[in-house]
Design a protein around this motif. Structure first.
Motif, PDB file in Angstrom:
ATOM      1  N   LEU A   1      -1.289  19.440  96.956  1.00  0.00           N
ATOM      2  CA  LEU A   1      -2.356  19.842  97.869  1.00  0.00           C
ATOM      3  C   LEU A   1      -3.735  19.729  97.230  1.00  0.00           C
ATOM      4  O   LEU A   1      -4.702  19.334  97.881  1.00  0.00           O
ATOM      5  CB  LEU A   1      -2.104  21.269  98.357  1.00  0.00           C
ATOM      6  N   GLY A   2      -3.835  20.076  95.942  1.00  0.00           N
ATOM      7  CA  GLY A   2      -5.123  19.959  95.261  1.00  0.00           C
ATOM      8  C   GLY A   2      -6.156  20.961  95.747  1.00  0.00           C
ATOM      9  O   GLY A   2      -7.303  20.593  96.051  1.00  0.00           O
ATOM     10  N   LEU A   3      -5.776  22.234  95.800  1.00  0.00           N
ATOM     11  CA  LEU A   3      -6.686  23.262  96.303  1.00  0.00           C
ATOM     12  C   LEU A   3      -7.956  23.390  95.469  1.00  0.00           C
ATOM     13  O   LEU A   3      -8.982  23.855  95.967  1.00  0.00           O
ATOM     14  CB  LEU A   3      -5.965  24.618  96.348  1.00  0.00           C
ATOM     15  N   GLY A   4      -7.896  22.993  94.193  1.00  0.00           N
ATOM     16  CA  GLY A   4      -9.074  23.089  93.340  1.00  0.00           C
ATOM     17  C   GLY A   4      -9.974  21.870  93.396  1.00  0.00           C
ATOM     18  O   GLY A   4     -10.977  21.805  92.691  1.00  0.00           O
ATOM     19  N   GLY A   5      -9.620  20.893  94.241  1.00  0.00           N
ATOM     20  CA  GLY A   5     -10.445  19.704  94.384  1.00  0.00           C
ATOM     21  C   GLY A   5     -11.686  19.965  95.220  1.00  0.00           C
ATOM     22  O   GLY A   5     -11.781  20.968  95.942  1.00  0.00           O
ATOM     23  N   ALA A   6     -12.634  19.040  95.154  1.00  0.00           N
ATOM     24  CA  ALA A   6     -13.902  19.227  95.867  1.00  0.00           C
ATOM     25  C   ALA A   6     -13.761  19.055  97.371  1.00  0.00           C
ATOM     26  O   ALA A   6     -14.514  19.642  98.144  1.00  0.00           O
ATOM     27  CB  ALA A   6     -14.941  18.240  95.328  1.00  0.00           C
ATOM     28  N   GLU A   7     -12.801  18.240  97.796  1.00  0.00           N
ATOM     29  CA  GLU A   7     -12.586  18.032  99.231  1.00  0.00           C
ATOM     30  C   GLU A   7     -11.843  19.222  99.834  1.00  0.00           C
ATOM     31  O   GLU A   7     -11.105  19.925  99.147  1.00  0.00           O
ATOM     32  CB  GLU A   7     -11.765  16.764  99.459  1.00  0.00           C
ATOM     33  N   ARG A   8     -12.023  19.406 101.132  1.00  0.00           N
ATOM     34  CA  ARG A   8     -11.238  20.427 101.829  1.00  0.00           C
ATOM     35  C   ARG A   8      -9.779  19.986 101.910  1.00  0.00           C
ATOM     36  O   ARG A   8      -9.494  18.790 101.944  1.00  0.00           O
ATOM     37  CB  ARG A   8     -11.816  20.665 103.222  1.00  0.00           C
ATOM     38  N   PRO A   9      -8.855  20.925 101.953  1.00  0.00           N
ATOM     39  CA  PRO A   9      -7.432  20.561 101.969  1.00  0.00           C
ATOM     40  C   PRO A   9      -7.091  19.647 103.141  1.00  0.00           C
ATOM     41  O   PRO A   9      -7.605  19.822 104.254  1.00  0.00           O
ATOM     42  CB  PRO A   9      -6.718  21.912 102.101  1.00  0.00           C
ATOM     43  N   ASP A  10      -6.222  18.687 102.866  1.00  0.00           N
ATOM     44  CA  ASP A  10      -5.803  17.741 103.884  1.00  0.00           C
ATOM     45  C   ASP A  10      -4.936  18.437 104.930  1.00  0.00           C
ATOM     46  O   ASP A  10      -3.952  19.112 104.606  1.00  0.00           O
ATOM     47  CB  ASP A  10      -5.014  16.605 103.222  1.00  0.00           C
TER      48      ASP A  10
END
Length: 452
Positions: free
Chosen positions: A63-72
């Motif tokens: 999921l990458g919750l710590g990424g800059a984009e909002r969750p997919d």
């Protein structure tokens, strides 16, 4: 913050040890990698465990919750579907970023294929909190997020790991999945004090605990999930259990699976470490099946509060984080210059680890390739990985690798090139060219053996 279901003692369910897990005594619950499950075609082993009343928790990794984009939204929907079909009391993910680039940076999207650390800054915390709230609103059950292991640290961090987790839980109401093996990893690699981190955590927010093994090489601890749990990790678990009765504790093992007796012994060692910690505290230990309440399923109320107090992450904050994460990931997988303030040696170790993991996972999702290429598979893939970042999943990576070989006239053996071309054509089109893809794998195996 309310309590959560008491899970008891569990083990990570993997297809390779499904039979062992089913026969293992004293297992109250299991955890399965969410991305490896198809809601309409659950493995028979998991279905049998559920019928026996064993809780199954889906554990997300992409999921990458710590990424800059909002969750997919698609990934969130998939995670929600798995929680519903399994009847799970909660779902879990990681405090990490797994991809970077894209629209926020006007650069190609890069995939890490791995969980990478989020900078412990106010900007990153604002983004993470908003992403967690979005996920909470999309999921039908409570969400818990896991601290990760790291080989590198970000420069100019503003919070300790404990402070960062405390603020995240306080601002969002999210529960925490504490991995004591990751606390040990960060102690060896980054000098972080596990006891200090535990002392700063909101212990009432803990949903459950992960325990796993690893190994040390040249002063760097690798969180392999393929080695026995070492004593220092058990000691951290004991420390945690002396502070709070953990609702659940689970053994993770992903590679090099030992026999049933050794796995059972590791589970017993984990139980013993918890009991030792609880003996130092007078608080009663609830029954594994006891439920003391559940956290709110969605984060709507928290999100509404965030909108009122202006604590969401603005576009400028997201873009700053996006640029920083893209620069780091590009240095790790595309050979671009190391961003200022990072340890070049450690980034080199991380880059090699990422390339090695890519090679290992591609060999799993496309097992025909090591057969076709033989001993040349790994060096060929590592050479490819140095120049070609991963831009999709591992199956896409396997196709791109073979296409790269064919375009560059490699390998030199004409018969092997024919086999690679057939393999690529079989899988790159909208439909398979053959109704029996296993036939080509068997043929490739025979030819490799004949060449020997």
């Amino acid at each position: 913050m309310t309590g959560t279901a008491r899970l008891g003692t569990g083990i990570g369910w993997r297809p390779e040890i499904a039979d062992v897990v089913e026969r293992m005594p004293g297992i109250d619950w299991v955890e399965a990698v969410a991305e490896n499950l198809c809601p309409g075609h659950l493995p028979d082993s998991l279905l049998r465990l559920r019928e026996r009343g064993v809780t199954v928790v889906p554990h997300g990794v992409s999921l990458g919750l710590g990424g800059a984009e909002r969750p997919d939204a698609g990934r969130l929907t998939a995670l929600a579907e798995r929680a519903e079909v399994l009847g799970s009391p909660l779902v879990t993910e990681h405090i990490a970023f797994v991809r970077a680039g894209g629209p926020l940076t006007a650069s190609p999207l890069l995939e890490a294929g791995h969980l990478l650390p989020v900078p412990r800054t106010r900007d990153a915390l604002d983004v993470l909190c908003e992403n967690v709230r979005i996920a909470q609103d999309a999921l039908p059950v409570p969400l818990a997020v896991e601290n990760i292991a790291a080989l590198v640290s970000w420069p100019d961090e503003e919070l300790t790991e404990g402070q960062f987790l405390y603020e995240l839980a306080d601002r969002t109401g999210v529960r925490l999945l504490i991995d004591v093996a990751n606390l040990h990893t960060n102690h060896v690699n980054l000098g972080a004090d596990p006891a200090e981190a535990l002392g700063e955590l909101p212990l009432e927010a803990i949903a459950y605990v992960h325990v796993a093994g690893g190994f040390e090489r040249d002063g760097v601890w690798h969180d392999s999930h393929a080695h026995p749990v070492p004593q220092p990790v058990l000691d951290i678990l004991t420390d945690l259990a002396s502070r709070v009765a953990p609702p659940g504790v689970l053994l993770e093992r992903d590679e090099d699976f030992p026999g049933a007796e050794e796995l059972a012994a590791e589970v017993e060692a984990i139980r013993g470490a918890v009991e030792k910690g609880r003996a130092a505290d007078t608080a009663p230990v609830p029954s594994p099946r006891q439920v003391v309440g559940t956290a709110p399923a969605g984060g709507g109320a928290v999100a509404a509060r965030a909108a009122r107090d202006g604590s969401g992450a603005g576009d400028a904050v997201r873009q700053r984080l996006a640029l920083a994460q893209a620069a780091l990931l590009s240095a790790l997988v595309a050979g671009t210059p190391v961003p200022e303030g990072f340890d070049r040696v450690r980034l080199g170790v991380q880059a090699r680890a990422l390339a090695g993991k890519r090679a290992d996972v591609v060999a799993k999702v496309a097992p025909e390739l090591p057969v076709i290429l033989g001993a040349g598979y790994r060096p060929s893939f590592l050479a490819y990985a140095q120049k070609c970042p991963m831009t999709g999943g591992y199956r896409r990576d396997a196709l791109d690798f073979v296409e790269h070989l064919m375009r560059n006239g490699r390998p030199l053996d004409a018969e092997v090139r024919i086999e690679l071309r057939e393999w690529w054509l079989e899988r790159s089109g909208p439909t398979p060219r053959s109704e029996r893809p296993g036939t080509r794998w068997a043929r490739a195996t025979r030819r490799v053996l004949l060449r020997r």
